[in-house]
Design a protein around this motif. Structure first.
Motif, PDB file in Angstrom:
ATOM      1  N   ALA A   1       0.825  -1.208   0.000  1.00 23.15           N
ATOM      2  CA  ALA A   1       0.000   0.000   0.000  1.00 23.15           C
ATOM      3  C   ALA A   1       0.858   1.257   0.000  1.00 23.15           C
ATOM      4  N   ARG A   2       1.906   1.256   0.805  1.00 28.81           N
ATOM      5  CA  ARG A   2       2.791   2.426   0.840  1.00 28.81           C
ATOM      6  C   ARG A   2       3.517   2.596  -0.488  1.00 28.81           C
ATOM      7  N   TYR A   3       4.039   1.485  -0.992  1.00 31.71           N
ATOM      8  CA  TYR A   3       4.823   1.537  -2.223  1.00 31.71           C
ATOM      9  C   TYR A   3       3.993   2.039  -3.393  1.00 31.71           C
ATOM     10  N   THR A   4       2.807   1.494  -3.546  1.00 27.08           N
ATOM     11  CA  THR A   4       1.977   1.885  -4.691  1.00 27.08           C
ATOM     12  C   THR A   4       1.443   3.307  -4.544  1.00 27.08           C
ATOM     13  N   GLY A   5       1.412   3.808  -3.306  1.00 29.26           N
ATOM     14  CA  GLY A   5       1.001   5.194  -3.115  1.00 29.26           C
ATOM     15  C   GLY A   5       2.094   6.190  -3.467  1.00 29.26           C
ATOM     16  N   GLU A   6       3.348   5.723  -3.385  1.00 28.60           N
ATOM     17  CA  GLU A   6       4.495   6.601  -3.655  1.00 28.60           C
ATOM     18  C   GLU A   6       5.054   6.430  -5.059  1.00 28.60           C
ATOM     19  N   ARG A   7       4.974   5.230  -5.586  1.00 27.97           N
ATOM     20  CA  ARG A   7       5.550   4.928  -6.897  1.00 27.97           C
ATOM     21  C   ARG A   7       4.641   5.458  -8.005  1.00 27.97           C
ATOM     22  N   LYS A   8       5.214   6.230  -8.910  1.00 26.85           N
ATOM     23  CA  LYS A   8       4.430   6.800 -10.007  1.00 26.85           C
ATOM     24  C   LYS A   8       4.806   6.147 -11.333  1.00 26.85           C
ATOM     25  N   GLN A   9       3.793   5.833 -12.116  1.00 29.18           N
ATOM     26  CA  GLN A   9       3.948   5.374 -13.497  1.00 29.18           C
ATOM     27  C   GLN A   9       2.851   6.052 -14.318  1.00 29.18           C
ATOM     28  N   PHE A  10       3.189   6.415 -15.528  1.00 25.39           N
ATOM     29  CA  PHE A  10       2.243   7.134 -16.394  1.00 25.39           C
ATOM     30  C   PHE A  10       1.727   8.399 -15.694  1.00 25.39           C
ATOM     31  N   ASP A  11       2.660   9.057 -14.954  1.00 26.74           N
ATOM     32  CA  ASP A  11       2.379  10.338 -14.282  1.00 26.74           C
ATOM     33  C   ASP A  11       1.339  10.230 -13.168  1.00 26.74           C
ATOM     34  N   ARG A  12       1.121   9.019 -12.648  1.00 24.96           N
ATOM     35  CA  ARG A  12       0.133   8.831 -11.573  1.00 24.96           C
ATOM     36  C   ARG A  12       0.667   7.819 -10.566  1.00 24.96           C
ATOM     37  N   PRO A  13       0.285   7.937  -9.296  1.00 20.69           N
ATOM     38  CA  PRO A  13       0.631   6.881  -8.338  1.00 20.69           C
ATOM     39  C   PRO A  13       0.003   5.560  -8.785  1.00 20.69           C
ATOM     40  N   ILE A  14       0.720   4.477  -8.619  1.00 22.68           N
ATOM     41  CA  ILE A  14       0.186   3.175  -9.015  1.00 22.68           C
ATOM     42  C   ILE A  14      -1.123   2.882  -8.284  1.00 22.68           C
ATOM     43  N   SER A  15      -1.243   3.382  -7.079  1.00 21.36           N
ATOM     44  CA  SER A  15      -2.452   3.122  -6.294  1.00 21.36           C
ATOM     45  C   SER A  15      -3.696   3.796  -6.867  1.00 21.36           C
ATOM     46  N   SER A  16      -3.532   4.685  -7.843  1.00 17.95           N
ATOM     47  CA  SER A  16      -4.692   5.350  -8.436  1.00 17.95           C
ATOM     48  C   SER A  16      -5.352   4.516  -9.522  1.00 17.95           C
TER      49      SER A  16
END
Length: 386
Positions: A264-279
């Protein structure tokens, strides 16, 4: 502090004492264990230097009453196991082998003299125990054990091998189960006894920050005073195994919760395609499914713990918890690893370490297949083991 995965306020079902214990054990794990676990895991080292502090916290044999033990409830014991396994399965396994297996064997089946001699020392961490049941040729079917104990005058002579014995190389005493002319019996074997030897099983891909061993008993001589007088059948070690299995029901959810929180923390901080993965929807679906299974597993563990404290827990119920929670926990940890992408294989992150450990946890104290058959017999009345 409410856990990130707690969607239904499970904390409201815990008492103030239970919450306080959880916080105490969590702080210990965060302070003494997490900063070093990657190194310990990589080097395949169990940190024996933290044993005195675990004893000081009352974690060794914590569910046993009297003889220097803390006498905590089943639920409190489970909560502690959950927090310890959130650090690493090896940490919870140490407490399980020492308390739920070795100390429980003495408490359940030992004489008053044996209890007074060994339990206070073990609770204080001055004496370490191991539990010798599994053998090279007898795993899921302990009735096939080949270790034998033979009477010779006033002595017992033990011969055989035990395998996958936690803590064997650092133990001061071993609870050894052996066949006799009178049936299966248990013995307290000082590890300094002539003819006793233990070697570590390595290298391992799982439970690396833990100690598993093979024990050899070559004409080990014991007095009658070293026999557990209350252990008169194979039922005796099974009673100890059920204590350990119960702890796993809680512990597996600790590993799952930790992996979920990392993802949960990682995907909230890691961005791909200009968005957090958690989005992304797929990520949120994975997080939701993981959280739901953690919640269900924790509720199951809590329910079993309340039943145990009330004296109403049946053996097959432990199989429900062990089978379900190990199965779901390993899936959660694998999914969490995948959500971290390539970084998920680094020891900097816990999910793959937890998943690897759970391969062992899922196997010991009864495989999935064994617990499935236990429950199948409960549902149908037909034993399908043979």
């Amino acid at each position: 502090m409410t856990d990130l995965s707690d969607l239904i306020n499970i904390d409201s079902q815990l008492t103030a004492d239970e919450l306080e214990l959880r916080q105490t054990v969590r702080e210990f794990v965060d302070r003494r264990f997490r900063p070093n676990i990657a190194e310990w895991y990589e080097k395949a080292v169990f940190p024996t230097e933290i044993i005195p502090e675990m004893a000081e916290l009352g974690l060794l044999g914590m569910h046993i009453k009297g003889n220097g033990c803390a006498g905590r409830s089943a639920v409190e014991y489970g909560i502690a196991m959950q927090e310890l396994e959130a650090g690493d399965s090896g940490l919870r396994t140490f407490i399980s082998v020492q308390g739920s297996l070795a100390m429980s064997a003495i408490n359940k089946h030992g004489s008053d003299e044996q209890k007074a001699k060994y339990l206070p020392e073990m609770a204080a961490g001055r004496m370490i125990g191991c539990f010798g049941l599994t053998e090279p040729n007898a795993g899921s079917d302990p009735s096939g054990m080949e270790t034998v104990a033979t009477r010779e005058g006033d002595e017992w002579v033990l011969n055989g091998k035990k395998r996958w014995i936690g803590l064997g190389t650092i133990a001061d005493l071993a609870i050894i189960w052996a066949r006799t002319d009178e049936g299966v019996r248990g013995f307290i074997v000082p590890t300094k006894s002539q003819g006793f030897s233990a070697v570590a099983l390595e290298p391992k891909l799982s439970m690396r920050a833990s100690i598993q061993t093979e024990i050899t008993l070559d004409n080990v001589r014991l007095s009658e005073e070293q026999r557990l007088p209350g252990a008169t059948s194979l039922r005796a070690p099974f009673e100890c195994l059920n204590e350990a299995r119960y702890g796993i029901v809680w512990g597996a959810m600790g590993a799952a919760r930790d992996a979920f929180e990392v993802a949960a923390r990682y995907t909230g901080e890691r961005k791909q395609f200009d968005r957090p993965i958690s989005s992304f929807q797929l990520t949120q679906e994975k997080l939701v499914n993981m959280a739901l299974e953690i919640q269900k597993g924790q509720l199951l563990a809590l329910h079993l713990g309340r039943l145990k404290d009330a004296g109403k827990l049946e053996h097959h119920m432990i199989s429900v918890g062990k089978l379900n929670n190990c199965r779901e926990a390993i899936k959660i940890c694998r999914d969490a690893r995948a959500m971290l992408g390539g970084n998920g294989i680094l020891l900097e992150y816990s999910p793959l370490r937890h998943a690897n450990n759970l391969e062992s946890v899922r196997t010991y104290e009864g495989t999935d297949e064994v617990h499935t058959l236990i429950l199948g017999q409960k549902l149908t009345g037909i034993p399908a083991f043979r």
